[in-house]
Design an enzyme around this catalytic site. Structure first.
Site, PDB file in Angstrom:
ATOM      1  N   LYS A  46       0.889  -1.170   0.000  1.00 34.40           N
ATOM      2  CA  LYS A  46       0.000   0.000   0.000  1.00 34.40           C
ATOM      3  C   LYS A  46       0.921   1.213   0.000  1.00 34.40           C
ATOM      4  O   LYS A  46       1.220   1.795   1.041  1.00 34.40           O
ATOM      5  CB  LYS A  46      -0.932  -0.043   1.222  1.00 34.40           C
TER       6      LYS A  46
HETATM    7  N1  PMP Z   1      -7.782  -1.490  -2.849  1.00 35.07           N
HETATM    8  C1  PMP Z   1      -7.186  -0.286  -2.745  1.00 35.07           C
HETATM    9  C2  PMP Z   1      -6.446   0.262  -3.902  1.00 35.07           C
HETATM   10  C3  PMP Z   1      -7.280   0.438  -1.543  1.00 35.07           C
HETATM   11  O1  PMP Z   1      -6.701   1.641  -1.428  1.00 35.07           O
HETATM   12  C4  PMP Z   1      -8.006  -0.105  -0.467  1.00 35.07           C
HETATM   13  C5  PMP Z   1      -8.123   0.677   0.828  1.00 35.07           C
HETATM   14  N2  PMP Z   1      -7.036   0.443   1.676  1.00 35.07           N
HETATM   15  C6  PMP Z   1      -8.606  -1.361  -0.623  1.00 35.07           C
HETATM   16  C7  PMP Z   1      -8.472  -2.027  -1.839  1.00 35.07           C
HETATM   17  C8  PMP Z   1      -9.373  -1.996   0.487  1.00 35.07           C
HETATM   18  O2  PMP Z   1      -8.501  -2.405   1.507  1.00 35.07           O
HETATM   19  P1  PMP Z   1      -8.934  -2.422   3.029  1.00 35.07           P
HETATM   20  O3  PMP Z   1     -10.159  -3.259   3.119  1.00 35.07           O
HETATM   21  O4  PMP Z   1      -7.784  -3.045   3.730  1.00 35.07           O
HETATM   22  O5  PMP Z   1      -9.180  -1.015   3.432  1.00 35.07           O
END
Ligand code: PMP
Length: 315
Positions: A159
């Site tokens: 991320k």
């Molecule tokens: N994909 C992307 C590109 C994101 O930025 C996020 C948000 N973090 C998610 C999926 C969903 O991840 P999460 O459920 O861990 O927030």
């Protein structure tokens, strides 16, 4: 949606004033996007504030940092404690928590290795991401003309801030064209994810979601929903999704920390199912919200309670 300022931000082991959490314009991260971060929600439960899957989020940040050869100056336990300290220091009941590890001021070249790593954790109040009616009514989205990054370009499991230039293209295009969000395909043309959410489909009573190889972030909400499907005996398939299956599915929804679990009523102006939240989407939402609000037992240990300061406990 402006940021609602709070009092304190955690920086490399100390709580500092919100206004002092600044970096130099020539910090490595500004030119080269060299940061990894998280987005975490703290919910108000009957038992007080509680952070959702704190350890899993901090572990993902440590993993993101590892991919980019970034040594974080704090351990997993320290990062978790720091997040709790920030929520407590700002006296929040519910909030969004943003830990970020960045390459600071030190060197001007592309290599980040000579630039110091700094970790900040901030929190502030944040409501529904895709609009307040979105959770019930659903939203209208499009398939983006932008694809996700190929797996040998920017790794989707990290991320990392730089990945969000791709997300910005997807989201700007969608919003400018009147949609709430865009869904990107992967470089081979199969469904990947939204600009900040994972995608789920319901096809003949089975829940589908693209696999880890589809160039999406491995969402923590996604993982939680897969667990809830198992609990609720809803069959699941992690499998490649051709674009047209989005239009043919009975239900489609997005999942993410910010979007939580948001139903889609149309994609590219094609109505999905009955054009409103479907029964399996609703069942998963109800189970998810019951656990995170403390209405049902936290059977998977997803919530980390934030001890309320003694002065605030007598309300
Ligand atoms: N994909 C992307 C590109 C994101 O930025 C996020 C948000 N973090 C998610 C999926 C969903 O991840 P999460 O459920 O861990 O927030």
């Amino acid at each position: 949606m402006g940021i609602e300022k709070t009092e304190k931000i955690w920086r490399n082991g100390k709580l500092i004033a919100w206004d002092d959490a600044n970096i130099h314009v020539l910090s490595h991260v500004v030119s080269y996007g060299s940061a990894v971060f998280e987005g975490i929600r703290c919910y108000q439960t009957k038992q007080g504030p509680a952070v959702f899957r704190l350890r899993d989020h901090m572990q993902r940040m440590i993993h993101s940092a590892k991919i980019y050869r970034m040594d974080l100056p704090a351990s997993l336990d320290e990062l978790c404690q720091a997040a709790i300290d920030v929520v407590r220091a700002n006296k929040m009941d519910s909030c969004y928590i943003r830990p970020i590890a960045l390459r600071g001021y030190g060197d001007v070249g592309v290599s980040p290795l000579a630039s110091p790593v700094e970790v900040y954790i901030a929190c502030w109040a944040w409501g529904a991401y895709l609009g307040s009616d979105a959770l019930e009514q659903g939203v209208d989205v499009c398939v983006s003309s932008w694809a996700r990054m190929a797996p040998n370009t920017l790794p989707a499991m990290a991320k990392a801030a730089a990945n969000y230039m791709n997300s910005q293209l997807i989201r700007m295009e969608a919003v400018i064209n009147g949609y709430a969000e865009g869904i990107a395909l992967d470089p081979s043309g199969l469904v990947s994810e939204g600009s900040g959410e994972n995608v789920f489909l319901v096809v003949d009573g089975t829940v589908w979601t693209p696999p880890i190889s589809a160039c999406g972030l491995q969402g923590i909400t996604r993982a939680s929903l897969l667990t809830l499907c198992e609990d609720l005996k809803i069959p699941v398939r992690e499998q490649s999704v051709p674009r047209e299956m989005l239009y043919l599915a009975d239900e489609v929804f997005l999942s993410g920390t910010a979007a939580e679990l948001t139903p889609l009523r149309s994609i590219d102006k094609i109505q999905i199912g009955k054009g409103r939240r479907g029964p399996i989407t609703q069942q998963l939402q109800e189970e998810f919200f019951a656990i995170i609000r403390g209405a049902k037992p936290d059977r998977h240990n997803w919530l980390t309670p934030v001890p309320v300061p003694a002065s605030a406990a007598v309300r």
